[in-house]
Design a protein around this motif. Structure first.
Motif, PDB file in Angstrom:
ATOM      1  N   MET A   1       0.821  -1.205   0.000  1.00 42.56           N
ATOM      2  CA  MET A   1       0.000   0.000   0.000  1.00 42.56           C
ATOM      3  C   MET A   1       0.864   1.269   0.000  1.00 42.56           C
ATOM      4  O   MET A   1       0.627   2.211  -0.745  1.00 42.56           O
ATOM      5  CB  MET A   1      -0.916   0.001   1.233  1.00 42.56           C
ATOM      6  CG  MET A   1      -1.903   1.153   1.253  1.00 42.56           C
ATOM      7  SD  MET A   1      -3.113   1.012  -0.078  1.00 42.56           S
ATOM      8  CE  MET A   1      -4.099   2.470   0.246  1.00 42.56           C
ATOM      9  N   ILE A   5       1.142   4.211  -2.935  1.00 41.73           N
ATOM     10  CA  ILE A   5       0.950   5.647  -2.672  1.00 41.73           C
ATOM     11  C   ILE A   5       2.192   6.443  -3.090  1.00 41.73           C
ATOM     12  O   ILE A   5       2.085   7.516  -3.696  1.00 41.73           O
ATOM     13  CB  ILE A   5       0.627   5.873  -1.181  1.00 41.73           C
ATOM     14  CG1 ILE A   5      -0.721   5.252  -0.829  1.00 41.73           C
ATOM     15  CG2 ILE A   5       0.631   7.366  -0.853  1.00 41.73           C
ATOM     16  CD1 ILE A   5      -1.069   5.322   0.647  1.00 41.73           C
ATOM     17  N   SER A   6       3.363   5.899  -2.776  1.00 41.65           N
ATOM     18  CA  SER A   6       4.615   6.581  -3.163  1.00 41.65           C
ATOM     19  C   SER A   6       4.728   6.699  -4.671  1.00 41.65           C
ATOM     20  O   SER A   6       5.156   7.725  -5.208  1.00 41.65           O
ATOM     21  CB  SER A   6       5.810   5.805  -2.605  1.00 41.65           C
ATOM     22  OG  SER A   6       5.771   5.732  -1.193  1.00 41.65           O
ATOM     23  N   LEU A   8       2.197   6.798  -6.853  1.00 40.07           N
ATOM     24  CA  LEU A   8       1.231   7.804  -7.299  1.00 40.07           C
ATOM     25  C   LEU A   8       1.735   9.224  -7.050  1.00 40.07           C
ATOM     26  O   LEU A   8       1.595  10.111  -7.900  1.00 40.07           O
ATOM     27  CB  LEU A   8      -0.108   7.590  -6.574  1.00 40.07           C
ATOM     28  CG  LEU A   8      -0.910   6.349  -7.002  1.00 40.07           C
ATOM     29  CD1 LEU A   8      -2.144   6.187  -6.121  1.00 40.07           C
ATOM     30  CD2 LEU A   8      -1.308   6.459  -8.466  1.00 40.07           C
ATOM     31  N   ILE A   9       2.346   9.433  -5.875  1.00 40.44           N
ATOM     32  CA  ILE A   9       2.906  10.761  -5.568  1.00 40.44           C
ATOM     33  C   ILE A   9       4.017  11.111  -6.553  1.00 40.44           C
ATOM     34  O   ILE A   9       4.111  12.250  -7.040  1.00 40.44           O
ATOM     35  CB  ILE A   9       3.420  10.797  -4.114  1.00 40.44           C
ATOM     36  CG1 ILE A   9       2.250  10.670  -3.134  1.00 40.44           C
ATOM     37  CG2 ILE A   9       4.201  12.081  -3.860  1.00 40.44           C
ATOM     38  CD1 ILE A   9       2.681  10.569  -1.683  1.00 40.44           C
TER      39      ILE A   9
END
Length: 282
Positions: A1, A5-6, A8-9
């Protein structure tokens, strides 16, 4: 997870940069910067053809001494050499006695204090002293030069792009000239202001410094070289190249030795590799 997220950032950050780059490029294409006199009429420095140029450059000490003479008789009235000591002149061929004489006879003396009265005084220079400034402070320097501050020349050839050629071109025989009629026709507001001088080798075309080298023979060289304006410009450029890079020759020698060492090391490493793996079949 956390990895998702990393990622996507990261994509978002790259996307923002891409969008900013796109719109910046679009704006530059649709609204190009207006032409300026500086951009169109500024000239790149000419090649001074100094012996110190290039990867294997060395100093022509006789030329550097001539350049010092030009600095002493022409430039020292306005420009300082605050990072250079008199004793450094031994590196360009002056003897200890000659350096001592130069220091003692230098027109500007060192600031001092009278030990008996405590009042400000001056004393003769000694070889360990740095070249004194021709002015007491910045206010005095500006007052004597139409509010322009003469820069220190110690590191000038390092502080300017293509510095050695820049100095040579800036004070050379074709540097100071009337403004071209084409410039005034295309940029009427670019007329050189009163108190300044047109010089196409200077960044904004107008320089506060009056022409320093005004005539052939302005300096009488100790070695008998004919002191044309071009020769004096080239010689002072060589001297200021030395003040900015006094260890240039040692740096070039160290770099050359390092390249040879790396080449030999690579050859030995290749030989060792071949020897260790010679019996291994691929």
């Amino acid at each position: 997870m956390v990895r998702a997220i990393s990622t996507l950032i990261g994509f978002a950050f790259v996307g923002v940069l891409a969008i900013a780059l796109f719109f910046t490029a679009k704006d530059a294409i649709q609204n190009p910067a207006p032409e300026t006199a500086e951009h169109e009429f500024h000239l790149h420095p000419k090649d001074a053809r100094l012996q110190s140029a290039g990867y294997f450059g060395t100093f022509d000490r006789q030329q550097v001494q001539r350049g010092f003479q030009v600095y002493k008789e022409v430039c020292a009235a306005c420009h300082s050499l605050k990072y250079v000591s008199f004793r450094d002149l031994e590196e360009i061929g002056y003897s200890e006695a000659e350096v001592k004489a130069i220091a003692t006879q230098w027109v500007i003396e060192q600031p001092s204090v009278n030990p008996e009265t405590g009042e400000a005084a001056t004393r003769k220079n000694v070889p360990s002293d740095r070249f004194p400034s021709p002015f007491a402070n910045e206010v005095a320097a500006r007052a004597a030069n139409n509010n322009a501050l003469p820069p220190d020349l110690s590191l000038m050839t390092k502080a300017r792009h293509d510095g050695s050629n820049y100095v040579y071109s800036l004070v050379g025989p074709d540097a100071y000239r009337p403004q071209p009629a084409e410039l005034l026709k295309k940029f009427p507001d670019a007329k050189t202001p009163n108190g300044l001088h047109y010089n196409p080798y200077f960044a904004n075309l107008n320089i506060a410094m009056p022409p320093p080298l005004t005539a052939d023979g302005q300096v009488t060289y100790a070695d008998g070289t004919k002191a044309t304006r071009e020769q004096m410009a080239r010689d002072v450029s060589a001297f200021l190249t030395w003040t900015a890079e006094p260890k240039l020759e040692k740096r070039h020698a160290a770099g050359f030795a390092s390249v040879i060492f790396i080449a030999i090391f690579c050859f030995l490493a290749w030989g060792a590799y071949q020897n260790v793996w010679r019996d291994v079949k691929h």
